[in-house]
Motif scaffolding. Structure first.
Motif, PDB file in Angstrom:
ATOM      1  N   SER A 116     -66.249 -24.445 -40.350  1.00  0.00           N
ATOM      2  CA  SER A 116     -67.446 -24.803 -41.106  1.00  0.00           C
ATOM      3  C   SER A 116     -67.725 -23.717 -42.133  1.00  0.00           C
ATOM      4  O   SER A 116     -67.278 -22.568 -41.984  1.00  0.00           O
ATOM      5  CB  SER A 116     -68.647 -24.951 -40.171  1.00  0.00           C
ATOM      6  OG  SER A 116     -69.837 -25.130 -40.915  1.00  0.00           O
ATOM      7  N   ASP A 127     -71.037 -23.396 -42.953  1.00  0.00           N
ATOM      8  CA  ASP A 127     -72.464 -23.222 -42.733  1.00  0.00           C
ATOM      9  C   ASP A 127     -72.773 -21.759 -42.418  1.00  0.00           C
ATOM     10  O   ASP A 127     -72.123 -21.142 -41.569  1.00  0.00           O
ATOM     11  CB  ASP A 127     -72.922 -24.119 -41.586  1.00  0.00           C
ATOM     12  CG  ASP A 127     -74.431 -24.051 -41.385  1.00  0.00           C
ATOM     13  OD1 ASP A 127     -74.873 -23.273 -40.520  1.00  0.00           O
ATOM     14  OD2 ASP A 127     -75.142 -24.762 -42.109  1.00  0.00           O
ATOM     15  N   TYR A 128     -73.776 -21.221 -43.087  1.00  0.00           N
ATOM     16  CA  TYR A 128     -74.098 -19.794 -42.965  1.00  0.00           C
ATOM     17  C   TYR A 128     -74.439 -19.408 -41.524  1.00  0.00           C
ATOM     18  O   TYR A 128     -73.931 -18.419 -40.989  1.00  0.00           O
ATOM     19  CB  TYR A 128     -75.264 -19.466 -43.905  1.00  0.00           C
ATOM     20  CG  TYR A 128     -75.739 -18.036 -43.822  1.00  0.00           C
ATOM     21  CD1 TYR A 128     -75.094 -17.031 -44.547  1.00  0.00           C
ATOM     22  CD2 TYR A 128     -76.821 -17.683 -43.025  1.00  0.00           C
ATOM     23  CE1 TYR A 128     -75.530 -15.719 -44.482  1.00  0.00           C
ATOM     24  CE2 TYR A 128     -77.257 -16.377 -42.952  1.00  0.00           C
ATOM     25  CZ  TYR A 128     -76.603 -15.399 -43.681  1.00  0.00           C
ATOM     26  OH  TYR A 128     -77.031 -14.101 -43.600  1.00  0.00           O
ATOM     27  N   TRP A 132     -73.739 -20.953 -38.744  1.00  0.00           N
ATOM     28  CA  TRP A 132     -72.589 -21.155 -37.869  1.00  0.00           C
ATOM     29  C   TRP A 132     -71.634 -19.964 -37.944  1.00  0.00           C
ATOM     30  O   TRP A 132     -71.179 -19.433 -36.938  1.00  0.00           O
ATOM     31  CB  TRP A 132     -71.884 -22.452 -38.250  1.00  0.00           C
ATOM     32  CG  TRP A 132     -70.678 -22.788 -37.447  1.00  0.00           C
ATOM     33  CD1 TRP A 132     -69.381 -22.470 -37.742  1.00  0.00           C
ATOM     34  CD2 TRP A 132     -70.623 -23.494 -36.202  1.00  0.00           C
ATOM     35  NE1 TRP A 132     -68.535 -22.941 -36.772  1.00  0.00           N
ATOM     36  CE2 TRP A 132     -69.268 -23.577 -35.812  1.00  0.00           C
ATOM     37  CE3 TRP A 132     -71.590 -24.071 -35.382  1.00  0.00           C
ATOM     38  CZ2 TRP A 132     -68.861 -24.201 -34.634  1.00  0.00           C
ATOM     39  CZ3 TRP A 132     -71.186 -24.699 -34.215  1.00  0.00           C
ATOM     40  CH2 TRP A 132     -69.836 -24.758 -33.846  1.00  0.00           C
TER      41      TRP A 132
END
Length: 208
Positions: free
Chosen positions: A7, A9-10, A12
């Motif tokens: 991912s 996503d920051y 994550w």
């Protein structure tokens, strides 16, 4: 990054970053952090700032001091975490930035161009915010934000006053401005007030 963590996503990536990572990803975050050091900037990667301020008009200098440098600080708040949380290099950077603040302060004593003087003092001011971020404490972000906001207000005001001087006299030389207090007392009082607030005089933001 996506193939490694699955991912982009920051939150994550931040969650899984505490695990041991491969060397090539450590290098990635190192250079990503360096990019924001250049944008702030800290001494050693600061050469572009003084030239940009000296050549820019007042609007450009004010936008640069008030907004663009703060984007570098914001990026360091978000991305600097990855570089500093698992490695001991934060202490090395802390020592390096502290030494450079002292050196730039000495350089400011020799500057006779108003705009160049404010630009180099901006390097010191922003570096103090970087030191706050390197502490890795919860209060570090609040302290850094106060320093960044204080810098944006003070430096923009100083650039505005210098531009007023330059329009009236056609010169930014500090030596030739001696005695201007008798001509523009109100403006010089405003200049002194901004300098005091830039120097953490209470009740300025930087004091807190």
């Amino acid at each position: 990054l996506k193939s490694y963590w699955g991912s982009l996503d920051y939150l994550w990536i931040r969650f899984f970053y505490r695990k041991k990572i491969e060397f090539k990803y450590w290098i990635f975050f190192l250079f990503f952090t360096l990019a924001f050091f250049i944008k702030i900037p800290v001494f050693g990667v600061h050469n572009w700032l003084a030239k940009a301020h000296v050549e820019a008009p007042v609007v450009g200098s004010m936008l640069l001091a008030r907004l663009l440098l703060k984007l570098g600080g914001f990026g360091l708040i978000r991305v600097g975490y990855f570089f500093l949380v698992n490695f001991s290099y934060g202490k090395i950077i802390y020592l390096w930035v502290s030494l450079r603040i002292f050196l730039v302060g000495i350089m400011c004593l020799r500057k006779i161009d108003f705009k160049s003087l404010i630009a180099y003092s901006s390097i010191v001011h922003m570096s103090v915010g970087v030191l706050s971020l390197l502490l890795l404490r919860k209060i570090r972000v609040q302290g850094a934000l106060l320093v960044f906001v204080a810098h944006g207000l003070c430096s923009s005001g100083l650039f505005f006053i210098v531009t007023d001087f330059y329009k009236r006299s056609g010169c930014r030389n500090l030596v030739l401005k001696t005695g201007v207090l008798h001509i523009r007392p109100l403006l010089i009082s405003l200049w002194a007030g901004l300098c005091f607030r830039k120097s953490s005089l209470p009740p300025s933001l930087k004091f807190f």
